[in-house]
Motif scaffolding. Structure first.
Motif, mmCIF file in Angstrom:
data_model
loop_
_atom_site.group_PDB
_atom_site.id
_atom_site.type_symbol
_atom_site.label_atom_id
_atom_site.label_comp_id
_atom_site.label_asym_id
_atom_site.label_seq_id
_atom_site.Cartn_x
_atom_site.Cartn_y
_atom_site.Cartn_z
ATOM 1 N N SER A 1 0.650 4.942 1.752
ATOM 2 C CA SER A 1 1.594 5.576 1.511
ATOM 3 C C SER A 1 2.050 6.237 0.705
ATOM 4 N N VAL A 2 2.177 7.638 0.464
ATOM 5 C CA VAL A 2 1.943 8.147 -0.790
ATOM 6 C C VAL A 2 3.761 9.055 -0.606
ATOM 7 N N THR A 3 4.385 8.796 -2.194
ATOM 8 C CA THR A 3 5.772 9.677 -2.192
ATOM 9 C C THR A 3 5.647 10.263 -3.342
ATOM 10 N N ALA A 4 6.215 10.834 -3.548
ATOM 11 C CA ALA A 4 6.208 12.526 -4.586
ATOM 12 C C ALA A 4 7.877 12.859 -5.358
ATOM 13 N N ASP A 5 7.694 12.374 -6.520
ATOM 14 C CA ASP A 5 8.964 13.260 -7.134
ATOM 15 C C ASP A 5 8.136 15.448 -7.365
ATOM 16 N N VAL A 6 8.564 16.110 -7.597
ATOM 17 C CA VAL A 6 9.154 17.655 -7.625
ATOM 18 C C VAL A 6 10.558 18.674 -8.203
ATOM 19 N N ILE A 7 10.154 19.401 -9.112
ATOM 20 C CA ILE A 7 11.034 19.955 -9.218
ATOM 21 C C ILE A 7 10.810 21.222 -9.083
ATOM 22 N N VAL A 8 11.700 21.964 -8.509
ATOM 23 C CA VAL A 8 11.519 23.075 -7.885
ATOM 24 C C VAL A 8 12.828 24.234 -9.005
ATOM 25 N N GLY A 9 12.026 25.110 -9.620
ATOM 26 C CA GLY A 9 12.599 26.324 -10.410
ATOM 27 C C GLY A 9 12.734 25.813 -11.587
ATOM 28 N N PHE A 10 11.520 25.474 -12.722
ATOM 29 C CA PHE A 10 11.550 24.736 -13.567
ATOM 30 C C PHE A 10 11.158 26.361 -14.607
ATOM 31 N N PRO A 11 11.324 26.729 -15.936
ATOM 32 C CA PRO A 11 11.459 27.718 -16.796
ATOM 33 C C PRO A 11 10.834 28.570 -16.381
ATOM 34 N N GLY A 12 10.579 29.426 -16.021
ATOM 35 C CA GLY A 12 9.675 31.211 -16.436
ATOM 36 C C GLY A 12 8.676 30.504 -15.173
ATOM 37 N N GLU A 13 8.885 29.748 -13.873
ATOM 38 C CA GLU A 13 8.523 29.190 -12.841
ATOM 39 C C GLU A 13 7.842 31.284 -11.906
ATOM 40 N N THR A 14 7.071 31.023 -11.256
ATOM 41 C CA THR A 14 7.819 32.173 -10.575
ATOM 42 C C THR A 14 7.054 31.766 -9.295
ATOM 43 N N TYR A 15 7.658 32.624 -8.741
ATOM 44 C CA TYR A 15 6.874 32.766 -6.665
ATOM 45 C C TYR A 15 5.926 32.288 -6.219
ATOM 46 N N ASP A 16 5.315 32.840 -6.977
ATOM 47 C CA ASP A 16 4.050 32.605 -6.680
ATOM 48 C C ASP A 16 3.154 31.659 -6.731
ATOM 49 N N GLU A 17 4.017 30.555 -8.639
ATOM 50 C CA GLU A 17 2.926 29.615 -8.290
ATOM 51 C C GLU A 17 3.724 28.657 -8.142
ATOM 52 N N PHE A 18 5.575 29.029 -7.704
ATOM 53 C CA PHE A 18 6.416 27.894 -6.507
ATOM 54 C C PHE A 18 5.676 27.215 -5.231
ATOM 55 N N LEU A 19 4.862 28.363 -4.630
ATOM 56 C CA LEU A 19 3.763 28.330 -3.523
ATOM 57 C C LEU A 19 2.673 27.068 -3.751
ATOM 58 N N ASP A 20 1.446 27.360 -5.127
ATOM 59 C CA ASP A 20 1.353 26.536 -5.549
ATOM 60 C C ASP A 20 1.670 25.052 -4.881
ATOM 61 N N LYS B 1 0.903 -1.380 -0.199
ATOM 62 C CA LYS B 1 -0.189 0.214 0.094
ATOM 63 C C LYS B 1 0.941 1.355 -0.424
ATOM 64 N N HIS B 2 1.618 1.091 -0.986
ATOM 65 C CA HIS B 2 2.316 2.320 -1.900
ATOM 66 C C HIS B 2 2.493 3.045 -2.621
ATOM 67 N N LEU B 3 2.608 4.313 -3.130
ATOM 68 C CA LEU B 3 1.888 4.640 -4.237
ATOM 69 C C LEU B 3 3.154 5.927 -4.478
ATOM 70 N N HIS B 4 4.124 5.539 -6.076
ATOM 71 C CA HIS B 4 5.156 6.188 -6.108
ATOM 72 C C HIS B 4 4.203 7.518 -6.720
ATOM 73 N N LEU B 5 3.894 8.623 -6.910
ATOM 74 C CA LEU B 5 3.164 9.260 -7.884
ATOM 75 C C LEU B 5 3.855 10.790 -7.987
ATOM 76 N N PRO B 6 5.165 10.898 -8.587
ATOM 77 C CA PRO B 6 5.118 12.559 -8.872
ATOM 78 C C PRO B 6 3.970 13.151 -9.522
ATOM 79 N N PHE B 7 4.231 14.082 -9.096
ATOM 80 C CA PHE B 7 3.624 15.372 -9.302
ATOM 81 C C PHE B 7 4.393 16.463 -10.638
ATOM 82 N N GLN B 8 5.405 17.110 -9.763
ATOM 83 C CA GLN B 8 6.293 17.903 -10.672
ATOM 84 C C GLN B 8 6.306 19.252 -10.253
#
Length: 471
Positions: free
Chosen positions: A334-353, A293-300
């Motif tokens: 249990s859920v785990t994920a991958d996430v990318i910080v600072g994708f080109p053009g991403e703003t701080y407000d978008e990062f806060l999402d 019962k573990h799901l690795h589901l990258p949301f990025q």
């Protein structure tokens, strides 16, 4: 780089596999003459679980050619690096490690140095190896791994460098020898390649098109692993949710079939793409008692505009809807994920999402990365005005949010009992294992527990790991 048509995908013929076995025998004869006391091979794999599975097949072929495996690079007669191309840091590290072998090669002229894997499927990397590292003997890409005996035979016979890089969508090669690194945990590839073309990712270019192994071949391999005593079997694919696409045999059905194999073992899988994750799959996970019962589901990213620029194929709302359903049918998931910080053009407000999604999602843990530009991808051409330093601050902010979420998650596990696969002894002299949810737990116990299941009561949580006592 172009998207290659699926109709070029092929399966390596039994005749070709047999030919490689014959080359392996020829290499073994030559090595007996050159190394009367036995030849040693050192293999190091970088990157993901798929690379690790490839590394086990490489080791299997080397053993079939007469090499014994060693963990000491200085005593090796053959050194092979199985490379990763997912981030720039992985490439830089590889160049440094290869450069360090120059002195060893000078002291041992007959030392053979081989490079393979995802990085070697990129033209710029191969050209750099050709020009700057003339002491490297063999370089080959991801689509010709099964030809290792033939390539090594050519090098032994001629002394000339061998470069085997083919630009094709990839192949499926069955019945390769495997040398597994564990006696109770096994990687089981079910498919290769990727069709998604996320704008930041090189995988479709270096691994080729999605191609699924025959379900009966996968089930038979799983059945053999269970008979051999393996307790933890991880099904691998860049996007396992796409298994069998275009046929009537999907991933949920494959899970049910493997779950039906007699024996005491746990089924895991990596990696699941949100755009192809279905309620059928989640229901199957809930209903199959052997499926972890573990799901690795990258949301990025948690922002819809950024997700669209990434070409991820889903929205923030769709992702959270999937999680809501998953927790509904599997409350202890249990859920785990991958996430990318600072994708080109991403703003701080978008990062806060992204931060707010993490606060809502209840992840057990995350694999978090600052954006790394990859040559040949669409994202590499996008304006990227935010500095590395600023992205680093965002990165730390996200880690703090995830630490709070993980602390809540693991704290809720205190006092409960979990069935744990005991994997080894850690530096504190304690047994270390993992719950079905892939959470590390340590507890006092004897070495005889390693490779078995044990019931462990959680006594303390430390954000990322648990402490417990054996029941």
């Amino acid at each position: 780089m172009s998207q290659l048509s699926e109709n070029r995908i092929k399966t390596v013929s039994p005749q070709e596999i047999e030919k490689q076995r014959e080359y392996a025998e020829l290499v073994a004869e030559m090595l007996m003459s050159e190394y009367p006391e036995g030849a040693k091979a050192f293999v190091h794999t970088y990157g993901c679980q798929g690379n690790v599975a490839d590394g086990e097949r490489i080791e299997g072929m080397l053993v079939s050619m007469g090499y014994s495996l060693t963990g000491d690079v200085n005593s090796a007669d053959l050194i092979l690096f199985n490379t990763c191309a997912i981030r720039e840091h992985a490439e830089d590290r590889l160049y440094g490690n290869v450069g360090a072998l120059k002195v060893l090669k000078k002291a041992k002229p007959n030392l053979r140095i081989l490079l393979c894997g995802c990085m070697m499927q990129q033209k710029h990397a191969v050209e750099k190896i050709k020009k700057s590292y003339p002491f490297v003997n063999i370089v080959f890409g991801t689509h010709v791994l099964h030809k290792l005996p033939e390539m090594l035979y050519r090098n032994l016979c001629t002394g000339k460098r061998v470069f085997e890089i083919t630009d094709e969508p990839g192949v499926i090669a069955e019945n390769l020898p495997v040398h597994r690194d564990s006696s109770f945990k096994a990687w089981l590839p079910i498919m290769y390649g990727c069709n998604n073309f996320c704008s930041y990712c090189v995988v479709p270019y270096v691994r080729g098109r999605e191609r699924s192994r025959d379900p009966q071949a996968v089930i038979e391999e799983a059945r053999c692993l269970v008979k051999q005593g393996y307790k933890d079997i991880t099904l691998l694919g860049q996007n396992v949710n796409s298994y069998g696409k275009g046929t009537d045999y999907n991933f949920a059905r494959l899970l049910r079939e493997i779950n039906g194999i007699e024996g005491d073992f746990v089924i895991r899988f990596m990696t699941s793409h949100p755009k192809d994750c279905t309620t059928e799959l989640l229901d199957t996970m809930a209903q199959c008692e052997k499926v972890a019962k573990h799901l690795h589901l990258p949301f990025q990213s948690g922002n819809n505009r950024v997700l669209k620029e990434m070409n991820r194929g889903y929205t923030r709302e769709k992702y959270l809807e999937l999680l809501d359903y998953a927790y509904k049918v599997m409350p202890d998931l249990s859920v785990t994920a991958d996430v990318i910080v600072g994708f080109p053009g991403e703003t701080y407000d978008e990062f806060l999402d992204t931060v707010s999604l993490v606060e809502k999602a209840g992840f057990t843990s995350m694999y978090t990365f600052i954006f790394s530009s990859r040559p040949g991808t669409k994202a590499a051409q996008m304006p990227d005005p935010v500095s590395r330093e600023e992205k680093g601050r965002w990165f730390n902010e996200l880690l703090q949010a995830q630490e709070k979420a993980a602390d809540i998650r693991t704290s809720s596990m205190v006092g409960r009992t979990f069935r744990v696969l005991c994997e080894g002894i850690n530096k504190n002299g304690l047994i270390e294992g993992r719950t079905q949810g892939n959470v590390i737990i340590e507890f006092p116990g004897s070495t005889g527990l390693i490779g078995t299941f044990a019931n462990v009561k959680v006594t303390e949580s430390l954000i990322w790991i648990l402490k417990g006592e054996l029941l």
